[in-house]
Design a protein around this motif. Structure first.
Motif, PDB file in Angstrom:
ATOM      1  N   PRO B 148       0.851  -1.333  -0.006  1.00 28.26           N
ATOM      2  CA  PRO B 148       0.054   0.047  -0.088  1.00 28.26           C
ATOM      3  C   PRO B 148       0.599   1.287   0.108  1.00 28.26           C
ATOM      4  CG  PRO B 148      -0.075  -1.063   2.143  1.00 28.26           C
ATOM      5  CD  PRO B 148       0.836  -1.997   1.178  1.00 28.26           C
ATOM      6  N   PRO B 151       0.397   7.158   3.461  1.00 35.76           N
ATOM      7  CA  PRO B 151      -0.980   8.015   3.783  1.00 35.76           C
ATOM      8  C   PRO B 151      -1.001   9.188   3.171  1.00 35.76           C
ATOM      9  CG  PRO B 151       0.149   6.906   5.625  1.00 35.76           C
ATOM     10  CD  PRO B 151       1.284   6.802   4.772  1.00 35.76           C
ATOM     11  N   PRO B 152      -1.859   9.363   2.234  1.00 38.27           N
ATOM     12  CA  PRO B 152      -1.699  10.837   1.882  1.00 38.27           C
ATOM     13  C   PRO B 152      -2.490  11.886   2.772  1.00 38.27           C
ATOM     14  CG  PRO B 152      -3.735   9.546   1.115  1.00 38.27           C
ATOM     15  CD  PRO B 152      -2.800   8.734   2.033  1.00 38.27           C
ATOM     16  N   GLN B 153      -1.954  12.942   2.938  1.00 37.26           N
ATOM     17  CA  GLN B 153      -2.358  13.940   3.799  1.00 37.26           C
ATOM     18  C   GLN B 153      -3.116  15.018   3.106  1.00 37.26           C
ATOM     19  OE1 GLN B 153      -2.860  13.952   6.716  1.00 37.26           O
ATOM     20  NE2 GLN B 153      -1.826  12.243   7.385  1.00 37.26           N
ATOM     21  N   GLN B 154      -2.635  16.184   2.878  1.00 37.03           N
ATOM     22  CA  GLN B 154      -3.021  17.382   2.128  1.00 37.03           C
ATOM     23  C   GLN B 154      -2.581  17.024   0.564  1.00 37.03           C
ATOM     24  OE1 GLN B 154      -5.030  19.046   3.614  1.00 37.03           O
ATOM     25  NE2 GLN B 154      -5.661  20.741   2.295  1.00 37.03           N
ATOM     26  N   VAL B 155      -3.379  17.326  -0.247  1.00 38.91           N
ATOM     27  CA  VAL B 155      -3.366  17.256  -1.651  1.00 38.91           C
ATOM     28  C   VAL B 155      -2.298  18.324  -2.145  1.00 38.91           C
ATOM     29  CG1 VAL B 155      -5.127  18.346  -2.933  1.00 38.91           C
ATOM     30  CG2 VAL B 155      -4.157  16.361  -3.872  1.00 38.91           C
ATOM     31  N   ALA B 156      -1.408  18.241  -3.041  1.00 37.24           N
ATOM     32  CA  ALA B 156      -0.647  19.053  -3.472  1.00 37.24           C
ATOM     33  C   ALA B 156      -1.355  19.966  -4.307  1.00 37.24           C
ATOM     34  CB  ALA B 156       0.735  18.676  -4.447  1.00 37.24           C
ATOM     35  N   PRO B 158      -2.456  21.816  -7.668  1.00 40.79           N
ATOM     36  CA  PRO B 158      -2.618  20.945  -9.113  1.00 40.79           C
ATOM     37  C   PRO B 158      -1.633  21.441 -10.114  1.00 40.79           C
ATOM     38  CG  PRO B 158      -4.194  22.921  -8.730  1.00 40.79           C
ATOM     39  CD  PRO B 158      -3.515  22.660  -7.649  1.00 40.79           C
ATOM     40  N   PRO B 160      -1.137  20.169 -13.645  1.00 40.79           N
ATOM     41  CA  PRO B 160      -1.759  19.451 -14.735  1.00 40.79           C
ATOM     42  C   PRO B 160      -0.526  19.135 -15.830  1.00 40.79           C
ATOM     43  CG  PRO B 160      -2.463  21.829 -14.886  1.00 40.79           C
ATOM     44  CD  PRO B 160      -1.941  21.493 -13.648  1.00 40.79           C
ATOM     45  N   PHE B 205       3.279   0.276  -6.712  1.00 40.76           N
ATOM     46  CA  PHE B 205       2.122   0.779  -6.282  1.00 40.76           C
ATOM     47  C   PHE B 205       2.062   2.157  -5.823  1.00 40.76           C
ATOM     48  CE2 PHE B 205      -2.407  -0.575  -6.510  1.00 40.76           C
ATOM     49  CZ  PHE B 205      -2.926   0.328  -5.827  1.00 40.76           C
ATOM     50  N   HIS B 207       3.086   6.381  -6.160  1.00 40.12           N
ATOM     51  CA  HIS B 207       3.187   7.350  -7.215  1.00 40.12           C
ATOM     52  C   HIS B 207       2.978   8.444  -6.575  1.00 40.12           C
ATOM     53  CE1 HIS B 207      -1.047   7.456  -6.940  1.00 40.12           C
ATOM     54  NE2 HIS B 207      -1.159   6.228  -7.287  1.00 40.12           N
ATOM     55  N   GLY B 208       3.172   9.745  -6.907  1.00 33.23           N
ATOM     56  CA  GLY B 208       3.197  10.962  -6.181  1.00 33.23           C
ATOM     57  C   GLY B 208       1.583  11.543  -6.550  1.00 33.23           C
ATOM     58  N   ASP B 209       1.691  12.844  -6.565  1.00 31.31           N
ATOM     59  CA  ASP B 209       0.433  13.677  -6.745  1.00 31.31           C
ATOM     60  C   ASP B 209       0.267  13.988  -8.022  1.00 31.31           C
ATOM     61  OD1 ASP B 209       0.741  14.954  -3.559  1.00 31.31           O
ATOM     62  OD2 ASP B 209      -0.853  13.701  -4.273  1.00 31.31           O
ATOM     63  N   MET B 212      -3.327  11.497 -13.137  1.00 29.54           N
ATOM     64  CA  MET B 212      -3.389  10.246 -13.625  1.00 29.54           C
ATOM     65  C   MET B 212      -4.468   9.931 -14.368  1.00 29.54           C
ATOM     66  SD  MET B 212      -4.244   8.473  -9.835  1.00 29.54           S
ATOM     67  CE  MET B 212      -3.262   9.944  -9.150  1.00 29.54           C
ATOM     68  N   GLU B 217      -7.129   4.184 -10.600  1.00 28.50           N
ATOM     69  CA  GLU B 217      -5.950   4.101  -9.874  1.00 28.50           C
ATOM     70  C   GLU B 217      -5.333   2.640  -9.983  1.00 28.50           C
ATOM     71  OE1 GLU B 217      -5.093   5.381  -6.131  1.00 28.50           O
ATOM     72  OE2 GLU B 217      -3.166   5.047  -7.099  1.00 28.50           O
TER      73      GLU B 217
END
Lengths: 230, 230
Positions: B148, B151-156, B158, B160, B205, B207-209, B212, B217
């Motif tokens: 796994p 753990p994700p916390q705050q999203v970066a 955007p 694109p 499994f 990957h970064g932010d 995708m 996923e």
DNA sequence: AGATCTATATATAACAA
DNA sequence: TTTGTTATATATAGATC
């Protein structure tokens, strides 16, 4: 003029329900955006209704994808803690089956090559080899990006069940004799290959409202389809 | 006693912000559930905050999965209408590449069998055939259900961009001579195979932010990995 | 950290145009 | 069908415990 306290139940009057929906949806979206602004947090809302063909979302599509991408990663963590939910159960089944599948694949591969070599050595059946249907050894599932499904409207009431019908594997179609292999297939394999009607359904990208593997609509078993007997 | 009209901006005071968040989140969730009950519609809300490690959602996990599954189907419809967004662009690339891939796969298959037959006929190189590394022909990507992500916390914020780095294909590793095939690989193919560092990342499994492929996923290109040169 | 209080702001049900 | 009005219900900011 709101003289009645709302009874928290489905509004049977169609007109009143629609009016209430529109007003409350507007208010709700406002609240959502306010909370996001005031507290600087990530939040999303998705609303389906019979009144709009498309779901109404907050924030915009790009923003909601960001939030959802974040959310999609969560179950992977959760299941590592508590291993009791249905998702992890299915994932375990897949993991186990994948191991079996890999072995099976390797065996078939070995037998096929052995057989080819044997035929070459004995000098017989070369014509048969030329007839080997290469098309059927290909990767049929890759054309999945075509044929969009019919527009989803209202979701059906929840009917939780193990989606065994969804777990499909493509049959070996070459003329190579695989009788032995078929006999050796374990129970889990035959269980998942007994429903030929699912094949077409899967290829047309359509499916009903049954539960599915979470957060991975598009895979719909390309893993299986591509991996077995490729 | 709410004597001030709220200024719709980020609350700088940490304590006040947290208090407001808690109160408004509670109110919001109530509104969400009310709307769902009163109008009998599907709705979900996902809230991330620094105060909880897990996102807070409505409805429960099962319900939200149902709504999300419904939502995930939408892009497929949308793209058939408006063909301008990034998702559909990538999907088109995949569809086109899949066709090429299928042809390539078929060609390789034909050449491999032809070569085997040729070697058998000339009576040379049978030992080489026995050495053919069957392990490398297998399906490595199937063990994806392990490992796994962190753990994700705050999203970066955007960022694109076209995830070309994500589109990876497994290299042919057998000892069969494929020089001709390599030379014939079109530009799109080599473009996507020039970044070996992505291989390990994909298999683990993680990957970064980065953006995708939406709503999928778990596939993270098992399609590619399994399909090519199996 | 929450629970309660209270004045005020906001949301909205029923109705009307 | 939407828009506007209004009486009332509900949410909540700020304070206090």
């Amino acid at each position: 003029m709101t003289r009645k306290k709302v009874k928290l139940a489905f509004i049977t009057n169609d007109l009143a329900r629609k009016a209430t929906f529109k007003k409350r949806k507007k208010g709700l979206m406002k609240k959502v955006s306010e909370l996001s602004t005031l507290c600087g947090i990530d939040i999303c809302a998705i609303i389906y209704s019979p009144y709009e063909s498309q779901p109404e979302v907050w924030p915009d599509n790009r923003g909601i994808h960001r939030v959802l991408a974040q959310f999609k990663r969560m179950p992977e963590m959760e299941q590592s803690k508590k291993m009791v939910n249905q998702e992890s159960f299915i994932r375990q089944r897949i993991a186990k089956a994948s191991e079996q599948l890999k072995k099976q694949h390797k065996e078939n591969r070995e037998k096929e090559i052995t057989r080819i070599m044997y035929q070459c050595l004995t000098g017989e059946g070369l014509q048969n080899l030329m007839m080997l249907d290469l098309n059927d050894l290909g990767i049929d599932e890759l054309k999945n990006t075509t044929a969009p499904p019919p527009p989803p409207q209202q979701v059906a009431p929840p009917s939780p069940h193990i989606p065994t019908g969804n777990l499909y594997m493509q049959e070996q179609k070459s003329t190579v004799d695989l009788t032995m292999d078929v006999m050796q297939r374990p129970q889990w394999f035959t269980d998942w290959t007994n429903n030929p009607s699912d094949h077409q359904q899967m290829n047309s990208f359509g499916h009903g409202d049954e539960m599915m593997l979470p957060f991975c609509e598009n895979n719909h078993n390309t893993m299986w389809s591509n991996a077995i007997f490729p």
